[in-house]
Design a protein around this motif. Structure first.
Motif, short mmCIF file in Angstrom:
data_model
loop_
_atom_site.label_atom_id
_atom_site.label_comp_id
_atom_site.label_asym_id
_atom_site.label_seq_id
_atom_site.Cartn_x
_atom_site.Cartn_y
_atom_site.Cartn_z
N THR A 18 0.83 -1.20 0.00
CA THR A 18 0.00 0.00 0.00
C THR A 18 0.87 1.25 0.00
O THR A 18 0.59 2.22 -0.71
CB THR A 18 -0.92 0.01 1.23
OG1 THR A 18 -1.63 -1.21 1.29
CG2 THR A 18 -1.89 1.16 1.16
N ILE A 84 -4.57 8.83 4.61
CA ILE A 84 -5.18 7.49 4.52
C ILE A 84 -5.02 7.02 3.08
O ILE A 84 -5.42 7.70 2.14
CB ILE A 84 -6.67 7.50 4.88
CG1 ILE A 84 -6.88 8.03 6.31
CG2 ILE A 84 -7.26 6.10 4.75
CD1 ILE A 84 -8.34 8.18 6.69
N VAL A 86 -5.80 3.67 0.60
CA VAL A 86 -6.55 2.41 0.55
C VAL A 86 -6.50 1.85 -0.87
O VAL A 86 -6.46 2.59 -1.86
CB VAL A 86 -8.01 2.58 0.99
CG1 VAL A 86 -8.10 2.99 2.44
CG2 VAL A 86 -8.73 3.58 0.10
N GLN A 87 -6.51 0.53 -0.96
CA GLN A 87 -6.57 -0.17 -2.24
C GLN A 87 -7.45 -1.40 -2.05
O GLN A 87 -6.99 -2.47 -1.65
CB GLN A 87 -5.19 -0.56 -2.74
CG GLN A 87 -5.19 -1.03 -4.19
CD GLN A 87 -3.80 -1.16 -4.75
OE1 GLN A 87 -2.81 -1.23 -4.03
NE2 GLN A 87 -3.70 -1.19 -6.07
N PRO A 88 -8.77 -1.27 -2.32
CA PRO A 88 -9.71 -2.36 -2.07
C PRO A 88 -9.36 -3.67 -2.76
O PRO A 88 -9.61 -4.74 -2.22
CB PRO A 88 -11.03 -1.78 -2.59
CG PRO A 88 -10.87 -0.30 -2.49
CD PRO A 88 -9.43 -0.06 -2.82
N SER A 91 -7.24 -5.41 -0.51
CA SER A 91 -7.67 -5.36 0.90
C SER A 91 -6.63 -4.68 1.77
O SER A 91 -6.36 -5.11 2.89
CB SER A 91 -7.95 -6.77 1.43
OG SER A 91 -8.94 -7.41 0.65
N ARG A 93 -4.80 -1.09 3.52
CA ARG A 93 -5.04 0.25 4.04
C ARG A 93 -3.84 0.67 4.87
O ARG A 93 -3.31 -0.12 5.66
CB ARG A 93 -6.31 0.26 4.91
CG ARG A 93 -6.74 1.64 5.41
CD ARG A 93 -8.04 1.50 6.19
NE ARG A 93 -8.64 2.78 6.49
CZ ARG A 93 -8.41 3.47 7.61
NH1 ARG A 93 -7.58 2.97 8.53
NH2 ARG A 93 -9.01 4.62 7.82
N THR A 95 -2.37 4.18 7.21
CA THR A 95 -2.59 5.53 7.72
C THR A 95 -1.29 6.04 8.33
O THR A 95 -0.49 5.27 8.85
CB THR A 95 -3.71 5.57 8.79
OG1 THR A 95 -3.32 4.75 9.90
CG2 THR A 95 -5.02 5.07 8.21
#
Length: 231
Positions: A18, A84, A86-88, A91, A93, A95
């Motif tokens: 991420t 933040i 995120v990369q769905p 899955s 994340r 911070t």
């Protein structure tokens, strides 16, 4: 924790992919959208500055923060303020307070860094990633956790291509599935064909109510992920 399938790539899995993806948002060779309360572009200096509810999107990768800056000439960029990423699709994340990237593909996440991927997590004050060398440096007491246990050390290094992980200073491993806890001044994990972790300096291990203490202890990893401690 001492499961070779998880341990060998724990650093890469627990948020660093991420972090890498977040850093590539600054790259000019891939389309990226930028939205913020105010956006300013200086054509002379090549600097883009965005402030207030910053949102950058590249594919399914999203990074938010309060302020961002990118220099198209030096290829340096930063995002800060409740960052933040995120990369769905993976899955993942992460911070942190601040994320920076430079032309040498060197990324730094600083300030209460926390990364997750599925059941794995990582926390630490400062995380550095050097993409060309596939090298990770975690400063000031990092912690990696998963369903297999936890691994902590004052400083962690990861040579990901070689699957060589190093924990320096108060290295500590807890593995409930293996009924084991171990520690020492230094931990070296060697993946690939070796599949072993070596603890040196005030090394100790407790497994199945048996205690071992030595200057050097070796944890051998079986193909099924089970661990055996030897002197």
């Amino acid at each position: 924790m001492i499961n070779k399938k998880h341990f060998a790539r724990a650093l890469a899995i627990a948020g660093f992919s991420t972090l890498l993806a977040a850093g590539t948002l600054f790259a000019a060779d891939k389309p990226t959208s930028l939205d913020a309360d105010t956006v300013e572009y200086d054509m002379q200096t090549g600097i883009v500055t965005a402030k207030g509810d910053v949102l950058m999107i590249q594919g399914d990768m999203k990074v938010t923060g309060q302020e961002a800056e990118y220099n198209s000439k030096t290829k340096e960029g930063r995002v800060e303020g409740n960052v933040i990423a995120v990369q769905p699709s993976k899955s993942m994340r992460v911070t942190c307070h601040k994320l920076t990237s430079d032309a040498q593909q060197h990324m730094i996440a600083s300030g209460d860094v926390h990364g997750t991927m599925e059941d794995k997590t990582f926390t630490g004050p400062i995380v550095e990633y050097f993409q060309p060398q596939d090298y990770v440096l975690i400063r000031e007491r990092g912690v990696i956790t998963s369903k297999d246990g936890s691994f902590t050390a004052d400083e962690m290094e990861g040579y990901l291509k070689e699957e060589h992980l190093i924990g320096r200073g108060n290295a500590h491993v807890i593995s409930p599935p293996n009924d084991m806890e171990a520690g020492g001044d230094l931990l070296n994990y060697y993946g690939l064909d070796q599949d072993k972790a070596v603890l040196t300096g005030n090394a100790w291990a407790v497994q199945y109510n048996n205690t071992l203490k030595s200057n050097t202890l070796t944890i051998l990893l079986a193909k099924d992920g089970k661990a055996k401690v030897t002197e």
